[in-house]
Design a protein around this motif. Sequence first.
Motif, mmCIF file in Angstrom:
data_model
loop_
_atom_site.group_PDB
_atom_site.id
_atom_site.type_symbol
_atom_site.label_atom_id
_atom_site.label_comp_id
_atom_site.label_asym_id
_atom_site.label_seq_id
_atom_site.Cartn_x
_atom_site.Cartn_y
_atom_site.Cartn_z
ATOM 1 N N LEU A 70 4.814 -5.672 -15.189
ATOM 2 C CA LEU A 70 4.202 -5.225 -13.938
ATOM 3 C C LEU A 70 5.140 -5.552 -12.787
ATOM 4 O O LEU A 70 5.661 -6.670 -12.701
ATOM 5 N N ALA A 71 5.350 -4.579 -11.882
ATOM 6 C CA ALA A 71 6.290 -4.764 -10.774
ATOM 7 C C ALA A 71 5.549 -4.700 -9.434
ATOM 8 O O ALA A 71 5.273 -3.609 -8.928
ATOM 9 N N VAL B 70 -0.202 2.895 -18.586
ATOM 10 C CA VAL B 70 0.793 3.327 -17.601
ATOM 11 C C VAL B 70 0.174 3.291 -16.203
ATOM 12 O O VAL B 70 -0.929 3.810 -15.987
ATOM 13 N N ARG B 71 0.886 2.697 -15.262
ATOM 14 C CA ARG B 71 0.422 2.617 -13.872
ATOM 15 C C ARG B 71 1.558 3.013 -12.939
ATOM 16 O O ARG B 71 2.701 2.599 -13.141
ATOM 17 N N PHE B 72 1.215 3.762 -11.889
ATOM 18 C CA PHE B 72 2.223 4.209 -10.930
ATOM 19 C C PHE B 72 1.532 4.589 -9.625
ATOM 20 O O PHE B 72 0.299 4.649 -9.545
ATOM 21 N N GLU B 73 2.344 4.858 -8.622
ATOM 22 C CA GLU B 73 1.853 5.254 -7.298
ATOM 23 C C GLU B 73 2.823 6.267 -6.711
ATOM 24 O O GLU B 73 4.038 6.163 -6.913
ATOM 25 N N THR B 74 2.307 7.275 -6.003
ATOM 26 C CA THR B 74 3.168 8.269 -5.362
ATOM 27 C C THR B 74 2.891 8.313 -3.865
ATOM 28 O O THR B 74 1.808 7.930 -3.401
ATOM 29 N N HIS B 75 3.887 8.796 -3.128
ATOM 30 C CA HIS B 75 3.777 8.890 -1.670
ATOM 31 C C HIS B 75 4.525 10.135 -1.204
ATOM 32 O O HIS B 75 5.733 10.255 -1.426
ATOM 33 N N VAL C 150 11.226 14.220 1.720
ATOM 34 C CA VAL C 150 11.459 13.267 0.639
ATOM 35 C C VAL C 150 10.142 12.584 0.296
ATOM 36 O O VAL C 150 9.333 12.296 1.185
ATOM 37 N N GLY C 151 9.903 12.338 -0.982
ATOM 38 C CA GLY C 151 8.725 11.620 -1.435
ATOM 39 C C GLY C 151 9.102 10.453 -2.335
ATOM 40 O O GLY C 151 10.266 10.290 -2.718
ATOM 41 N N LEU C 152 8.110 9.636 -2.684
ATOM 42 C CA LEU C 152 8.354 8.428 -3.470
ATOM 43 C C LEU C 152 7.489 8.408 -4.720
ATOM 44 O O LEU C 152 6.287 8.686 -4.660
ATOM 45 N N PHE C 153 8.107 8.070 -5.837
ATOM 46 C CA PHE C 153 7.386 7.747 -7.073
ATOM 47 C C PHE C 153 7.663 6.280 -7.367
ATOM 48 O O PHE C 153 8.809 5.902 -7.589
ATOM 49 N N ARG C 154 6.597 5.458 -7.372
ATOM 50 C CA ARG C 154 6.759 4.016 -7.623
ATOM 51 C C ARG C 154 6.152 3.635 -8.967
ATOM 52 O O ARG C 154 4.924 3.619 -9.116
ATOM 53 N N PRO C 155 6.976 3.336 -9.971
ATOM 54 C CA PRO C 155 6.419 2.795 -11.214
ATOM 55 C C PRO C 155 5.854 1.400 -10.969
ATOM 56 O O PRO C 155 6.528 0.542 -10.389
#
Length: 350
Positions: free
Chosen positions: A135-136, A239-244, A277-282
Amino acid sequence: MKGNEAIAHAAIRCGADGYFGYPITPQSEVIETLAELKPWETTGMVVLQAESEVASINMIYGGAGAGKRVLTSSSSPGVALMQEGIAYMAGAELPGVFVNVQRGGPGLGTIQPSQSDYFQATRGGGNGDYYVIVLAPNSVQEMADFVDLAFELAFKYRNPAMILSDGVIGQMMEKVVLPPFKPRRTEEEVKRECPWATFGRTKDRDINVITSLELKPEVMEQKNLHLQEKYQQIKANEVRFETHLIDDADYMIVAFGSAARIAEKAIEIAREEGLKVGLFRPITLWPFPEKEIAAAAKGKKGVLSVEINAGQMVEDVRLSINGEVPVNHFGRLGGIVPEPEEIVEAIKKM
């Protein structure tokens, strides 16, 4: 409070039975805070400074073997010393929580922040075919939240779980809502919830032998096949992630931990300049969100993996996208944290 302090407070509140660790910058506040709070006087939680990282990981091994909620914390070279014990725990299918507040390397390196333990965490680190749940966190709040989550996942799958932080998150101070107090389990509850654990010989029960050793190759193969099946279950369910700002983006940044926070500012600057630009955060680095990254990258002009290292997660990003979109890496080394403007310039060069 600091991220490291949040780990200590959360461990007490989450009903941890024991912490065994050794001081090393930049995570020493974990054991310092526990020593200051004296949970052995309130909840009964054991807190012990071991004589080394090797000693502390073997204490974790022993506590986990008895079904206890035990954790340790360290930083990069200290975690390297723990790898044998972590592999033993993976082989014996024991739950335990490890916090790595990363610093620069290789070797003793620097005491400044880094994210160069990605391979060490996500590739197992020790010997054999095994994985650690990783987990990060990217905030002090997540440092607190992920302690209970790490314990939950570790016990659900009987597998080591790591909170892979870095010197930025460990040392920075933010507001944090601490988790509610969860009482430590009674001995009866531990025995009921962990029938695999060893509690010593009783009149009506033989001891369970906790080991990762098996001398018969055909038996060891079946054990490994069982582990691989378990890892597939974890990949399917955890699996867990977050997008922006992904939906309208022409370019996508993939970043974790403190690099993701810096990337958010870079995205703000880029959009002010007309660059979408967008963000994918694992959030789980293992299991890695392969399918989700591939889906998010579709139709993008390029993907930039931003890491405070020489390029490690970028390999998983490229494998996930499989050549459908160009993937570049941007990072700083030696404990230097990148500036948002540097990330924007890297995007412009794609």
